[in-house]
Design a protein around this motif. Sequence first.
Motif, PDB file in Angstrom:
ATOM      1  N   SER A 184     -19.069 -13.346 -38.828  1.00 29.06           N
ATOM      2  CA  SER A 184     -18.112 -15.054 -38.604  1.00 29.06           C
ATOM      3  C   SER A 184     -16.621 -14.012 -38.764  1.00 29.06           C
ATOM      4  CB  SER A 184     -18.233 -15.811 -39.615  1.00 29.06           C
ATOM      5  OG  SER A 184     -17.125 -15.070 -41.058  1.00 29.06           O
ATOM      6  N   ALA A 185     -16.089 -15.253 -38.190  1.00 30.71           N
ATOM      7  CA  ALA A 185     -14.346 -14.427 -37.850  1.00 30.71           C
ATOM      8  C   ALA A 185     -13.942 -14.357 -39.158  1.00 30.71           C
ATOM      9  CB  ALA A 185     -13.544 -15.614 -37.255  1.00 30.71           C
ATOM     10  N   PHE A 229      -8.280 -17.052 -33.945  1.00 31.51           N
ATOM     11  CA  PHE A 229      -8.444 -16.593 -32.958  1.00 31.51           C
ATOM     12  C   PHE A 229      -9.152 -16.331 -31.707  1.00 31.51           C
ATOM     13  CE2 PHE A 229      -4.057 -16.289 -33.737  1.00 31.51           C
ATOM     14  CZ  PHE A 229      -3.643 -17.104 -32.849  1.00 31.51           C
ATOM     15  N   PHE A 230     -11.040 -16.138 -33.108  1.00 30.90           N
ATOM     16  CA  PHE A 230     -12.263 -15.628 -32.641  1.00 30.90           C
ATOM     17  C   PHE A 230     -12.932 -16.316 -33.063  1.00 30.90           C
ATOM     18  CE2 PHE A 230      -9.392 -12.294 -31.841  1.00 30.90           C
ATOM     19  CZ  PHE A 230      -9.619 -10.954 -31.076  1.00 30.90           C
ATOM     20  N   GLU A 231     -13.074 -17.960 -33.665  1.00 28.93           N
ATOM     21  CA  GLU A 231     -13.617 -18.167 -34.580  1.00 28.93           C
ATOM     22  C   GLU A 231     -14.675 -18.905 -33.281  1.00 28.93           C
ATOM     23  OE1 GLU A 231     -14.382 -19.132 -37.644  1.00 28.93           O
ATOM     24  OE2 GLU A 231     -12.133 -19.206 -38.461  1.00 28.93           O
ATOM     25  N   THR A 232     -14.340 -18.570 -31.888  1.00 28.13           N
ATOM     26  CA  THR A 232     -15.402 -19.096 -31.042  1.00 28.13           C
ATOM     27  C   THR A 232     -16.764 -17.894 -30.967  1.00 28.13           C
ATOM     28  OG1 THR A 232     -13.973 -19.711 -29.499  1.00 28.13           O
ATOM     29  CG2 THR A 232     -14.603 -21.784 -30.839  1.00 28.13           C
ATOM     30  N   SER A 233     -15.957 -16.746 -30.842  1.00 23.14           N
ATOM     31  CA  SER A 233     -16.217 -15.437 -30.950  1.00 23.14           C
ATOM     32  C   SER A 233     -17.942 -15.211 -30.967  1.00 23.14           C
ATOM     33  CB  SER A 233     -15.955 -14.553 -30.418  1.00 23.14           C
ATOM     34  OG  SER A 233     -14.588 -14.570 -29.550  1.00 23.14           O
ATOM     35  N   ALA A 240     -18.584  -8.170 -29.356  1.00 25.27           N
ATOM     36  CA  ALA A 240     -18.543  -9.253 -29.245  1.00 25.27           C
ATOM     37  C   ALA A 240     -18.382 -10.241 -28.184  1.00 25.27           C
ATOM     38  CB  ALA A 240     -16.486  -9.118 -29.944  1.00 25.27           C
ATOM     39  N   ALA A 241     -18.995 -11.570 -27.803  1.00 21.52           N
ATOM     40  CA  ALA A 241     -18.548 -12.096 -26.179  1.00 21.52           C
ATOM     41  C   ALA A 241     -17.637 -13.146 -26.356  1.00 21.52           C
ATOM     42  CB  ALA A 241     -20.199 -12.417 -25.821  1.00 21.52           C
ATOM     43  N   LEU A 242     -16.770 -12.901 -25.610  1.00 25.23           N
ATOM     44  CA  LEU A 242     -15.716 -13.995 -25.883  1.00 25.23           C
ATOM     45  C   LEU A 242     -15.806 -15.202 -25.031  1.00 25.23           C
ATOM     46  CD1 LEU A 242     -12.085 -11.870 -25.048  1.00 25.23           C
ATOM     47  CD2 LEU A 242     -13.869 -11.889 -27.798  1.00 25.23           C
ATOM     48  N   THR A 286      -9.443 -22.136 -28.064  1.00 23.07           N
ATOM     49  CA  THR A 286      -9.654 -21.342 -29.084  1.00 23.07           C
ATOM     50  C   THR A 286      -8.612 -19.322 -28.607  1.00 23.07           C
ATOM     51  OG1 THR A 286     -11.332 -22.598 -30.398  1.00 23.07           O
ATOM     52  CG2 THR A 286     -10.807 -20.327 -31.212  1.00 23.07           C
ATOM     53  N   ARG A 287      -9.624 -19.255 -27.828  1.00 24.59           N
ATOM     54  CA  ARG A 287      -8.888 -17.168 -27.759  1.00 24.59           C
ATOM     55  C   ARG A 287      -7.526 -17.338 -27.328  1.00 24.59           C
ATOM     56  NH1 ARG A 287      -7.080 -12.919 -27.079  1.00 24.59           N
ATOM     57  NH2 ARG A 287      -7.834 -11.159 -26.316  1.00 24.59           N
TER      58      ARG A 287
END
Length: 388
Positions: free
Chosen positions: A7-8, A42-46, A62-64, A189-190
């Motif tokens: 998780s972030a 800012f990485f919650e959806t990554s 990671a994948a943004l 998000t990002r």
Amino acid sequence: MQIRQISAAERTATMFPLQAYAWLPSPAEPEEEARHRANAPFFETSTMLVAEAGGETLACAAALPMRQNVRGLVQDMAGIASVTSHPQARRQGVVRQLLERLLRQTRAEGAAVSALYPFRPSFYARFGYVGIPRVRVARFTPAGLGDLLRRELPGSVRRLPGREGFDDYDALTHRLLRERHGFAVFDETRTGLLREEPVWIALARAGDEVVGGLRYRIDKHGGDLVASNLFSTGPLGRALLLQFLARHVDQVSGIELLVGADELPELWGTDMAVTVTATVDNPVKNAPMVRVLDVPALAGSEAGSGSVTVEVTGDELIGGVWQLGADDGRLTVKSGGTPSVTLTAAGFSALAYGVLDASEVFLRGLGEWEPRLDELFPRRVPSMFADF
């Protein structure tokens, strides 16, 4: 060894020690870890994966979640970042396992294409990636734009603090996403991380329409105005922003900004003296690389003419036989058939993005030579701009 998704909130404890050692002055200052932790929301959806053994993180990736225009069709894109490994785990295939799982997972979640900035291009070429142009840095003096100060242009420019002007600027980038081949944006998000950066934003308007935008800082009086990307919907937006920059002639000595590979800054002004560079210096300054993750998802993108059946080999994501054609200028895709040409994943991606023609694909060892591929996939110059 196990690979798991984190998780972030776990990002700083698991990924930061590796990233700090690999990419920052080392040992890292305590402020760097605090900044890393503060950016976690800012990485919650990554999608973030780590490889672990004995309670220790060996590698991470990671994948943004992003979107990219590929020949006129906006696709979900996986922006691969934070690929890092512990020194003791390097050259043991750990990162390969991480990337293979990450690409499979992001494709299953809907990503049709992927992009990254490589530490070494040859490493990612083995995963089907191919290089695309790096954005150019244009450096000039405001005096070179002096002729624009004498012109009455049908529009205006307003300078705003970054947060205040960000929504209009962001809307402009999403318009360019729909219009410009290769253009890419982060998810909401990002994107929030960009909103927080301490910059000025200059917005060019024609009537009620935003036709240009520029994010920039000024380092000191008599110093440099350093901008990110010069974005405009056309010549008017660009001219308005350049006129705005010309008004800094007695404030800064130089202006530096980013432009696409298809831009011609030397033609911006009559007495323009400009240096345009595209520096590629691995591993610190790299040109981006891209690849296709889902061939059927390309159906409906802009195409030339004709048809050809290709076999993509050596790739678990897009491997197979594909019948490709053009219907009223749009690509059609069907599976199966008898192939007339064999391509690697990188060769197919190079054609889809328009960075290589069929002869170059052959000369680079990325596939067989089939002239009909040039008719179906005319050359294009993608400008991704997004940096991650």
